[in-house]
Design a protein around this motif. Structure first.
Motif, PDB file in Angstrom:
ATOM      1  N   LEU A  82     -62.046  20.442  22.833  1.00  0.00           N
ATOM      2  CA  LEU A  82     -62.050  19.492  21.728  1.00  0.00           C
ATOM      3  C   LEU A  82     -61.767  18.107  22.298  1.00  0.00           C
ATOM      4  CD1 LEU A  82     -62.173  18.942  18.643  1.00  0.00           C
ATOM      5  CD2 LEU A  82     -59.671  19.203  18.624  1.00  0.00           C
ATOM      6  N   VAL A  83     -62.664  17.160  22.029  1.00  0.00           N
ATOM      7  CA  VAL A  83     -62.522  15.777  22.491  1.00  0.00           C
ATOM      8  C   VAL A  83     -62.447  14.894  21.255  1.00  0.00           C
ATOM      9  CG1 VAL A  83     -63.585  13.910  23.813  1.00  0.00           C
ATOM     10  CG2 VAL A  83     -63.866  16.289  24.572  1.00  0.00           C
ATOM     11  N   VAL A  84     -61.375  14.093  21.150  1.00  0.00           N
ATOM     12  CA  VAL A  84     -61.181  13.218  19.987  1.00  0.00           C
ATOM     13  C   VAL A  84     -60.991  11.787  20.476  1.00  0.00           C
ATOM     14  CG1 VAL A  84     -59.809  12.734  17.944  1.00  0.00           C
ATOM     15  CG2 VAL A  84     -60.144  15.107  18.675  1.00  0.00           C
ATOM     16  N   PHE A  85     -61.791  10.863  19.942  1.00  0.00           N
ATOM     17  CA  PHE A  85     -61.754   9.459  20.353  1.00  0.00           C
ATOM     18  C   PHE A  85     -60.745   8.671  19.522  1.00  0.00           C
ATOM     19  CE2 PHE A  85     -65.615  10.921  22.158  1.00  0.00           C
ATOM     20  CZ  PHE A  85     -65.895  10.096  23.223  1.00  0.00           C
ATOM     21  N   SER A  86     -60.076   7.728  20.175  1.00  0.00           N
ATOM     22  CA  SER A  86     -59.110   6.867  19.494  1.00  0.00           C
ATOM     23  C   SER A  86     -59.503   5.390  19.533  1.00  0.00           C
ATOM     24  CB  SER A  86     -57.718   7.029  20.124  1.00  0.00           C
ATOM     25  OG  SER A  86     -57.763   6.780  21.522  1.00  0.00           O
ATOM     26  N   ARG A  87     -60.273   4.961  20.540  1.00  0.00           N
ATOM     27  CA  ARG A  87     -60.719   3.571  20.678  1.00  0.00           C
ATOM     28  C   ARG A  87     -62.096   3.551  21.318  1.00  0.00           C
ATOM     29  NH1 ARG A  87     -55.392   0.409  23.168  1.00  0.00           N
ATOM     30  NH2 ARG A  87     -53.934   0.965  21.496  1.00  0.00           N
ATOM     31  N   PRO A  88     -62.867   2.474  21.009  1.00  0.00           N
ATOM     32  CA  PRO A  88     -62.619   1.345  20.102  1.00  0.00           C
ATOM     33  C   PRO A  88     -62.727   1.787  18.642  1.00  0.00           C
ATOM     34  CG  PRO A  88     -64.831   1.219  20.965  1.00  0.00           C
ATOM     35  CD  PRO A  88     -64.173   2.367  21.674  1.00  0.00           C
ATOM     36  N   SER A  89     -62.557   0.854  17.737  1.00  0.00           N
ATOM     37  CA  SER A  89     -62.471   1.203  16.323  1.00  0.00           C
ATOM     38  C   SER A  89     -63.735   1.892  15.823  1.00  0.00           C
ATOM     39  CB  SER A  89     -62.204  -0.057  15.486  1.00  0.00           C
ATOM     40  OG  SER A  89     -63.210  -1.036  15.705  1.00  0.00           O
ATOM     41  N   GLU A  90     -64.902   1.496  16.328  1.00  0.00           N
ATOM     42  CA  GLU A  90     -66.137   2.111  15.837  1.00  0.00           C
ATOM     43  C   GLU A  90     -66.302   3.563  16.291  1.00  0.00           C
ATOM     44  OE1 GLU A  90     -67.542  -0.745  19.209  1.00  0.00           O
ATOM     45  OE2 GLU A  90     -65.916  -0.614  17.727  1.00  0.00           O
ATOM     46  N   THR A 120     -64.180   9.932  16.085  1.00  0.00           N
ATOM     47  CA  THR A 120     -65.345  10.697  16.537  1.00  0.00           C
ATOM     48  C   THR A 120     -64.824  11.884  17.341  1.00  0.00           C
ATOM     49  OG1 THR A 120     -66.770   8.745  16.607  1.00  0.00           O
ATOM     50  CG2 THR A 120     -67.418  10.625  17.977  1.00  0.00           C
ATOM     51  N   ALA A 121     -65.391  13.047  17.132  1.00  0.00           N
ATOM     52  CA  ALA A 121     -64.878  14.247  17.780  1.00  0.00           C
ATOM     53  C   ALA A 121     -66.029  15.109  18.295  1.00  0.00           C
ATOM     54  CB  ALA A 121     -63.996  15.044  16.828  1.00  0.00           C
ATOM     55  N   PHE A 122     -65.759  15.816  19.377  1.00  0.00           N
ATOM     56  CA  PHE A 122     -66.758  16.642  20.044  1.00  0.00           C
ATOM     57  C   PHE A 122     -66.135  18.002  20.310  1.00  0.00           C
ATOM     58  CE2 PHE A 122     -68.714  17.621  24.375  1.00  0.00           C
ATOM     59  CZ  PHE A 122     -69.933  18.064  23.866  1.00  0.00           C
ATOM     60  N   LEU A 123     -66.805  19.069  19.912  1.00  0.00           N
ATOM     61  CA  LEU A 123     -66.292  20.430  20.043  1.00  0.00           C
ATOM     62  C   LEU A 123     -67.278  21.265  20.852  1.00  0.00           C
ATOM     63  CD1 LEU A 123     -64.156  22.592  19.113  1.00  0.00           C
ATOM     64  CD2 LEU A 123     -65.664  23.013  17.140  1.00  0.00           C
ATOM     65  N   LEU A 138     -70.874  17.504  17.316  1.00  0.00           N
ATOM     66  CA  LEU A 138     -70.365  16.136  17.339  1.00  0.00           C
ATOM     67  C   LEU A 138     -70.112  15.698  15.904  1.00  0.00           C
ATOM     68  CD1 LEU A 138     -69.831  13.613  19.177  1.00  0.00           C
ATOM     69  CD2 LEU A 138     -72.165  12.900  18.622  1.00  0.00           C
ATOM     70  N   TYR A 139     -68.887  15.201  15.651  1.00  0.00           N
ATOM     71  CA  TYR A 139     -68.545  14.692  14.318  1.00  0.00           C
ATOM     72  C   TYR A 139     -68.611  13.174  14.326  1.00  0.00           C
ATOM     73  CZ  TYR A 139     -65.833  13.361  10.221  1.00  0.00           C
ATOM     74  OH  TYR A 139     -65.421  12.793   9.041  1.00  0.00           O
ATOM     75  N   LEU A 140     -69.387  12.612  13.385  1.00  0.00           N
ATOM     76  CA  LEU A 140     -69.543  11.169  13.242  1.00  0.00           C
ATOM     77  C   LEU A 140     -68.839  10.739  11.962  1.00  0.00           C
ATOM     78  CD1 LEU A 140     -73.339  11.040  14.180  1.00  0.00           C
ATOM     79  CD2 LEU A 140     -71.367  10.597  15.668  1.00  0.00           C
ATOM     80  N   PRO A 141     -67.634  10.159  12.065  1.00  0.00           N
ATOM     81  CA  PRO A 141     -66.839   9.851  10.863  1.00  0.00           C
ATOM     82  C   PRO A 141     -67.481   8.829   9.940  1.00  0.00           C
ATOM     83  CG  PRO A 141     -65.835   8.899  12.833  1.00  0.00           C
ATOM     84  CD  PRO A 141     -66.933   9.799  13.304  1.00  0.00           C
ATOM     85  N   GLU A 182     -64.212  23.999  13.551  1.00  0.00           N
ATOM     86  CA  GLU A 182     -64.922  22.884  12.929  1.00  0.00           C
ATOM     87  C   GLU A 182     -63.990  22.038  12.071  1.00  0.00           C
ATOM     88  OE1 GLU A 182     -68.716  22.117   9.958  1.00  0.00           O
ATOM     89  OE2 GLU A 182     -68.706  23.898  11.271  1.00  0.00           O
ATOM     90  N   ARG A 183     -62.955  22.649  11.521  1.00  0.00           N
ATOM     91  CA  ARG A 183     -62.003  21.885  10.720  1.00  0.00           C
ATOM     92  C   ARG A 183     -61.350  20.769  11.537  1.00  0.00           C
ATOM     93  NH1 ARG A 183     -56.765  21.246   9.168  1.00  0.00           N
ATOM     94  NH2 ARG A 183     -56.413  20.955   6.924  1.00  0.00           N
ATOM     95  N   SER A 184     -61.106  21.024  12.826  1.00  0.00           N
ATOM     96  CA  SER A 184     -60.459  20.023  13.678  1.00  0.00           C
ATOM     97  C   SER A 184     -61.368  18.837  13.952  1.00  0.00           C
ATOM     98  CB  SER A 184     -60.028  20.657  15.002  1.00  0.00           C
ATOM     99  OG  SER A 184     -58.941  21.531  14.808  1.00  0.00           O
ATOM    100  N   LEU A 185     -62.672  18.975  13.728  1.00  0.00           N
ATOM    101  CA  LEU A 185     -63.559  17.830  13.893  1.00  0.00           C
ATOM    102  C   LEU A 185     -63.249  16.769  12.845  1.00  0.00           C
ATOM    103  CD1 LEU A 185     -66.937  19.660  14.636  1.00  0.00           C
ATOM    104  CD2 LEU A 185     -65.597  18.293  16.234  1.00  0.00           C
ATOM    105  N   ARG A 186     -63.052  17.206  11.602  1.00  0.00           N
ATOM    106  CA  ARG A 186     -62.748  16.252  10.526  1.00  0.00           C
ATOM    107  C   ARG A 186     -61.254  15.975  10.412  1.00  0.00           C
ATOM    108  NH1 ARG A 186     -67.377  18.805   8.135  1.00  0.00           N
ATOM    109  NH2 ARG A 186     -68.844  17.242   7.303  1.00  0.00           N
ATOM    110  N   HIS A 187     -60.436  16.937  10.819  1.00  0.00           N
ATOM    111  CA  HIS A 187     -58.981  16.785  10.714  1.00  0.00           C
ATOM    112  C   HIS A 187     -58.357  17.097  12.079  1.00  0.00           C
ATOM    113  CE1 HIS A 187     -59.478  16.582   6.359  1.00  0.00           C
ATOM    114  NE2 HIS A 187     -60.262  17.654   6.457  1.00  0.00           N
TER     115      HIS A 187
END
Length: 270
Positions: A86-94, A98-101, A114-117, A256-261
């Protein structure tokens, strides 16, 4: 004079190896190419039961323009082959949130999402896209969790004091953009320190290098990765910090829940 046994005080397995070497020096010969790449794969991607690291990525194109990304990687070994990432992005703001599973299964195609918020959209990464750019960097999606060993044939082409040199050719040349790749594997830690990709014209067009090896929680770990696109002149440097192993990450982190949360309790450094 009393005869002294050279194996009397050695552990049984070591005594057996010593006797075998005396009888047949080839018993302690260089390992096979398959054995070398298997050790390198374990050292690179399977250290510990699981792991966590923070990454700062700097992307520079051929004109010298730069972009940065920051993200956290969580990894869990399901068994000796299957893994979850599980890869979760924190920066930059755009890119924030964003998360990758990844569900890695060497017996079949990996599953990647890939989750695109901004669109609240979970997109599945098709198998044919695994060797395309990961969030605009010179890394590929496949680079995150590693290429399957069985996708290629491997040949040991040289052995030096520091490295094994392995040449790997794809079993399905139509599925990739390279003709073969060459890997320099450190003999001390079994870590691949350099990988060069060669195209059908015989030109090296892509290079990956790992450096800054530190022993963390007992595991030799590269802390810097550099990926160069030798055709365009651009490159990406990734620096890793906050690395830790054997955290006992629960299986429900990699759903998949961890992509959004995203699981904040595991993403924050302890």
């Amino acid at each position: 004079m009393r005869e002294i046994s050279v194996t009397r005080h050695l552990p049984r397995w070591l005594a057996g190896a010593a006797l075998a070497a005396l009888i047949n020096p080839l018993a302690l010969a260089t390992p096979t190419a398959q054995e070398i790449v298997e050790r390198a794969n374990q050292a690179s991607y399977y250290a510990g039961r699981d792991g966590r690291s923070e990454a700062r990525m700097r992307i520079e194109d051929s004109r010298g323009q730069t972009q940065t990304r920051q993200f956290t990687v969580l990894r869990r070994n399901v068994d000796q082959q299957r893994q979850q990432y599980l890869v979760v992005f924190s920066r930059p703001s755009e890119y924030r949130d964003t998360a990758f599973l990844v569900e890695k299964n060497p017996a079949a195609e990996d599953d990647r999402w890939l989750y695109l918020p901004a669109m609240d959209l979970v997109r599945r990464i098709a198998p044919g896209d695994k060797r395309t750019s990961f969030v605009g960097a010179h890394l590929f999606y496949e680079d995150i969790s590693g290429r399957h060993l069985d996708d290629d044939t491997h040949e040991l082409i040289d052995t030096t004091e520091q490295h094994y040199l392995i040449r790997s050719r794809p079993k399905d040349p139509r599925s990739v953009e390279f003709a073969f790749f060459t890997t320099w594997i450190d003999r001390e830690h079994h870590l691949p320190l350099r990988v060069e990709y060669t195209n059908a014209a015989g030109e090296v067009y892509r290079r990956m290098e790992s450096s800054g090896i530190e022993v963390i929680d007992g595991y030799p770990t590269p802390t810097v990765m550099r990926v160069q696109d030798l055709a365009s002149g651009g490159h990406t440097i990734v620096q890793f910090r906050g690395i830790s192993y054997d955290l006992d990450l629960p299986a429900n982190v990699f759903t998949e829940r961890s992509l959004r949360h995203p699981p904040s309790q595991w993403l924050e450094r302890r």
